[in-house]
Every structure is written in structure tokens, then in C-alpha cells.
Scaffold this motif. Structure first.
Motif, PDB file in Angstrom:
ATOM      1  N   THR A 182       9.628  36.713  -7.263  1.00 52.61           N
ATOM      2  CA  THR A 182      10.538  36.795  -5.391  1.00 52.61           C
ATOM      3  C   THR A 182       9.133  35.572  -5.842  1.00 52.61           C
ATOM      4  N   PRO A 183       9.485  34.399  -5.237  1.00 48.58           N
ATOM      5  CA  PRO A 183       9.774  32.998  -4.155  1.00 48.58           C
ATOM      6  C   PRO A 183       8.075  32.878  -4.002  1.00 48.58           C
ATOM      7  N   GLU A 184       7.005  32.004  -4.935  1.00 48.28           N
ATOM      8  CA  GLU A 184       5.548  31.413  -4.251  1.00 48.28           C
ATOM      9  C   GLU A 184       5.591  31.291  -2.997  1.00 48.28           C
ATOM     10  N   PHE A 185       7.322  30.583  -2.713  1.00 46.63           N
ATOM     11  CA  PHE A 185       7.497  30.083  -1.358  1.00 46.63           C
ATOM     12  C   PHE A 185       7.475  31.145  -0.110  1.00 46.63           C
ATOM     13  N   PHE A 186       7.901  32.153   0.058  1.00 44.82           N
ATOM     14  CA  PHE A 186       7.479  33.203   0.632  1.00 44.82           C
ATOM     15  C   PHE A 186       6.159  33.597   1.616  1.00 44.82           C
ATOM     16  N   TRP A 187       4.524  33.247   0.298  1.00 41.66           N
ATOM     17  CA  TRP A 187       3.390  33.284   0.967  1.00 41.66           C
ATOM     18  C   TRP A 187       3.561  32.575   1.924  1.00 41.66           C
ATOM     19  N   GLU A 188       3.542  31.072   2.627  1.00 40.49           N
ATOM     20  CA  GLU A 188       3.921  30.951   3.475  1.00 40.49           C
ATOM     21  C   GLU A 188       4.744  31.013   5.089  1.00 40.49           C
ATOM     22  N   TYR A 189       6.011  30.991   3.895  1.00 43.41           N
ATOM     23  CA  TYR A 189       7.033  32.128   5.183  1.00 43.41           C
ATOM     24  C   TYR A 189       7.428  33.114   4.876  1.00 43.41           C
ATOM     25  N   PRO A 190       6.260  34.153   5.102  1.00 43.62           N
ATOM     26  CA  PRO A 190       7.071  35.858   4.388  1.00 43.62           C
ATOM     27  C   PRO A 190       8.002  36.646   6.067  1.00 43.62           C
ATOM     28  N   GLU A 191       8.228  35.314   7.009  1.00 39.00           N
ATOM     29  CA  GLU A 191       8.876  35.991   7.831  1.00 39.00           C
ATOM     30  C   GLU A 191      11.003  35.943   7.334  1.00 39.00           C
ATOM     31  N   TYR A 192      10.586  34.518   6.371  1.00 44.00           N
ATOM     32  CA  TYR A 192      12.580  34.210   5.921  1.00 44.00           C
ATOM     33  C   TYR A 192      12.399  35.711   4.760  1.00 44.00           C
ATOM     34  N   GLU A 193      11.096  36.076   3.740  1.00 42.43           N
ATOM     35  CA  GLU A 193      11.092  37.139   2.867  1.00 42.43           C
ATOM     36  C   GLU A 193      13.103  37.775   3.571  1.00 42.43           C
ATOM     37  N   ASN A 194      13.162  38.617   4.365  1.00 42.37           N
ATOM     38  CA  ASN A 194      14.037  39.756   4.538  1.00 42.37           C
ATOM     39  C   ASN A 194      15.532  38.667   4.133  1.00 42.37           C
ATOM     40  N   GLN A 195      15.979  37.809   4.017  1.00 41.90           N
ATOM     41  CA  GLN A 195      16.702  37.402   4.597  1.00 41.90           C
ATOM     42  C   GLN A 195      17.243  37.355   2.536  1.00 41.90           C
ATOM     43  N   TYR A 196      15.773  36.482   2.277  1.00 42.48           N
ATOM     44  CA  TYR A 196      15.849  36.697   0.944  1.00 42.48           C
ATOM     45  C   TYR A 196      15.850  37.867   0.047  1.00 42.48           C
ATOM     46  N   GLU A 197      15.620  38.967   0.668  1.00 44.31           N
ATOM     47  CA  GLU A 197      16.051  40.188  -0.451  1.00 44.31           C
ATOM     48  C   GLU A 197      17.270  40.910  -0.140  1.00 44.31           C
ATOM     49  N   LYS A 198      18.068  40.506   1.022  1.00 42.62           N
ATOM     50  CA  LYS A 198      19.404  41.398   1.387  1.00 42.62           C
ATOM     51  C   LYS A 198      20.138  40.224   0.582  1.00 42.62           C
ATOM     52  N   LEU A 199      19.805  38.766   0.457  1.00 43.85           N
ATOM     53  CA  LEU A 199      20.535  38.351  -0.475  1.00 43.85           C
ATOM     54  C   LEU A 199      20.482  38.441  -1.751  1.00 43.85           C
ATOM     55  N   ILE A 200      19.311  39.222  -2.034  1.00 46.17           N
ATOM     56  CA  ILE A 200      19.238  39.728  -3.558  1.00 46.17           C
ATOM     57  C   ILE A 200      19.670  40.758  -4.049  1.00 46.17           C
ATOM     58  N   LYS A 201      19.797  42.327  -2.578  1.00 46.00           N
ATOM     59  CA  LYS A 201      20.352  43.675  -3.089  1.00 46.00           C
ATOM     60  C   LYS A 201      21.819  42.455  -3.337  1.00 46.00           C
ATOM     61  N   TYR A 202      22.238  42.564  -2.498  1.00 46.91           N
ATOM     62  CA  TYR A 202      23.745  41.869  -2.730  1.00 46.91           C
ATOM     63  C   TYR A 202      24.122  41.287  -3.578  1.00 46.91           C
ATOM     64  N   LEU A 203      23.384  40.241  -4.478  1.00 50.64           N
ATOM     65  CA  LEU A 203      24.077  40.008  -5.383  1.00 50.64           C
ATOM     66  C   LEU A 203      23.526  40.984  -6.643  1.00 50.64           C
ATOM     67  N   ASP A 204      22.872  42.454  -6.705  1.00 54.65           N
ATOM     68  CA  ASP A 204      22.155  43.474  -7.456  1.00 54.65           C
ATOM     69  C   ASP A 204      21.142  42.347  -8.767  1.00 54.65           C
ATOM     70  N   ILE A 205      20.715  41.356  -8.125  1.00 64.00           N
ATOM     71  CA  ILE A 205      19.275  41.119  -9.339  1.00 64.00           C
ATOM     72  C   ILE A 205      18.467  41.439 -10.101  1.00 64.00           C
ATOM     73  N   LYS A 206      18.085  42.741  -9.325  1.00 68.34           N
ATOM     74  CA  LYS A 206      17.178  43.814  -9.884  1.00 68.34           C
ATOM     75  C   LYS A 206      17.178  44.323 -10.802  1.00 68.34           C
ATOM     76  N   SER A 207      18.852  45.495 -10.188  1.00 67.34           N
ATOM     77  CA  SER A 207      19.013  45.925 -11.246  1.00 67.34           C
ATOM     78  C   SER A 207      19.517  45.370 -12.533  1.00 67.34           C
ATOM     79  N   ARG A 208      20.154  43.805 -12.390  1.00 69.94           N
ATOM     80  CA  ARG A 208      20.699  42.857 -13.937  1.00 69.94           C
ATOM     81  C   ARG A 208      19.304  42.443 -14.634  1.00 69.94           C
TER      82      ARG A 208
END
Length: 258
Positions: A182-208
Motif C-alpha cells: 500500500t503506497p505511502e500516499f494513503f498515509w496523508e490521504y486515507p479517505e481515498y484508500e477505499n477506492q484504491y482497495e476496491k480496485l486492488i481487489k478487482y484487479l486481483d492483485i493480492k492473490s497474484r
């Protein structure tokens, strides 16, 4: 709202350190954390990361071609074939992803960076996956040789080169592995991390990434096999030297007693 193109490009291992300065000299830009937002025209933006990735938000073909020609001057270890992923995006009241279309409820630059972080990781992961698969396929004959003949049909120099190649691949993956966190960017902008997480899930990045770890373990096993073979050959070489020296000493002693 009309659906627009969202294209991810990975063209090289990384850009030169001064890339942000060079881009700022040519374009109207804003730097936020580890990303630079390049404003091409109204509603046309490029978000660039130093590790070889840039994301095109609705950029027209000619503008994109001009930018790619410009950016090529600052690439390090350019790829013969770049990694490219295409999605679409549009605006809606609720953020969601469906059938390769991202529905944004916020068109701010910060929101676009949050989305671009996931897209950048996606193409970087594509690169890692391809390199590991190629490496494993290129060395798949080693376990087969051991299974069929009980030994590796390579010279000592060839084994050393194989160890070097495998170690370089493994080291490179480990060195850049934090790019998939998870990029350090979200330390300063945590309100946008939910969008990032949803896209990470859609792209199946964690299982990859988990599969990538398994493939890295295969590389490690190959390194062990080759390392053991190299040690065995060195031990055998020393044993033969000792045998020859003993035989020579016996011959000398026999001559002295004749």
C-alpha cells in the motif's frame, strides 16, 4: 457522462531521477507525494510514477504520442514491448468497478492519483509475472535432467552463470517488492484508500502477489539445487586431487625402496 479511456503504460525499469524536473519544464504539472500530475489539455491528464509507469486519463492519441516520444529520453532500461492495460472510466454518484469500467464519484486529481496507484501496481506486477515465468521456463530443464540422469548436464562455468542469472532475478524482485505494498500516499490521504482497495481487489492483485511469492520460492529452490551441484563438483575435484597426490606419494615411496 461519456465513457473515457484510462490506459496504463509501463515502458522501462524506471525513469531518471530528474524526471519530474524535466516534465515540469515542458508541461503544466503538480507534484503530490511520489506522483506528478501532467495537465495536457482540459480533461486530459497523465499521472507519472518514477518506477517506469504513467497513466493516461482521456489523453488524445497525438498528445499521447508526443508525450511518449518526449519521455523516452529519460527512460532507464526501456522495454522492447511496453506493458499496457486499458480500462474505461466515467462519472457516477457512487464509486464502483464493473466490466472494466471505473465509475468515479470524484474527479479530483487526488482521487485520480489514488486510482492510478493501483493501476501502476497492476502493470508492474504484469512485468514481474512475465519475468518470473520466463526465468522458470528457461530453467525448467534442470529438474528434468536431475530426474532422468541424476546429474545436471552443465559445465562449472554454465552453472555459475545460471546461479548469477537466478540471483539477479530474485534480488530484483526483492528490491522492488515494496512497490506492491500500500503506497505511502494513503498515509496523508486515507479517505481515498477505499477506492484504491476496491480496485486492488478487482484487479486481483493480492492473490497474484501470493502466486508471485510461490514462483520466487521456485527460483530459490533452483538456486539451492545449482549451489549444491557446484559444491559437490568442487568437493569431487578436491577428492581427486587428494587421490592423485596420495598415488604420487606411493609411487615415490616405491621408487625409494627399489
Amino acid at each position: 457522462m461519456q465513457t473515457k479511456k484510462l490506459i496504463s503504460y509501463l515502458t522501462c525499469e524506471k525513469f531518471q531521477d530528474e524526471i519530474f524536473e524535466k516534465v515540469e519544464e515542458r508541461y503544466k504539472c503538480t507534484i503530490i507525494k511520489d506522483a506528478i500530475i501532467i495537465n495536457i489539455k482540459e480533461e486530459q491528464q497523465i499521472i507519472l510514477f518514477k518506477y517506469g509507469v504513467f497513466i493516461s486519463w482521456n489523453v488524445e492519441f497525438e498528445n499521447m504520442k508526443f508525450f511518449k516520444d518526449f519521455i523516452k529520453n529519460y527512460e532507464i532500461n526501456s522495454f522492447e514491448t511496453p506493458f499496457i492495460e486499458e480500462l474505461n472510466y466515467t462519472f457516477e454518484n457512487e464509486f464502483k468497478i464493473n466490466f472494466d469500467t471505473i465509475y468515479l464519484n470524484d474527479l479530483s486529481s487526488i482521487s485520480k492519483i489514488a486510482i492510478s496507484q493501483a493501476l501502476a501496481q497492476n502493470v508492474k506486477l504484469d512485468q514481474f509475472e512475465k519475468e518470473l515465468i520466463t526465468t522458470i521456463e528457461n530453467n525448467s530443464n534442470i529438474p528434468l535432467q536431475l530426474a532422468h540422469t541424476g546429474k545436471i548436464n552443465l559445465t562449472k562455468k554454465e552453472i555459475s552463470k545460471k546461479i548469477g542469472e537466478l540471483f539477479l532475478v530474485k534480488s530484483k524482485m526483492n528490491l522492488h517488492y515494496d512497490l506492491l505494498d500500500t503506497p505511502e500516499f494513503f498515509w496523508e490521504y486515507p479517505e481515498y484508500e477505499n477506492q484504491y482497495e476496491k480496485l486492488i481487489k478487482y484487479l486481483d492483485i493480492k492473490s497474484r502477489v501470493e502466486v508471485l511469492n510461490k514462483k520466487l520460492e521456485i527460483i530459490q529452490e533452483l538456486l539451492h539445487v545449482l549451489g549444491d551441484e557446484q559444491k559437490h563438483r568442487y568437493s569431487s575435484f578436491l577428492e581427486w586431487i587428494i587421490i592423485i597426490l596420495i598415488a604420487f606419494e606411493i609411487v615415490i615411496n616405491l621408487k625409494d625402496h627399489l
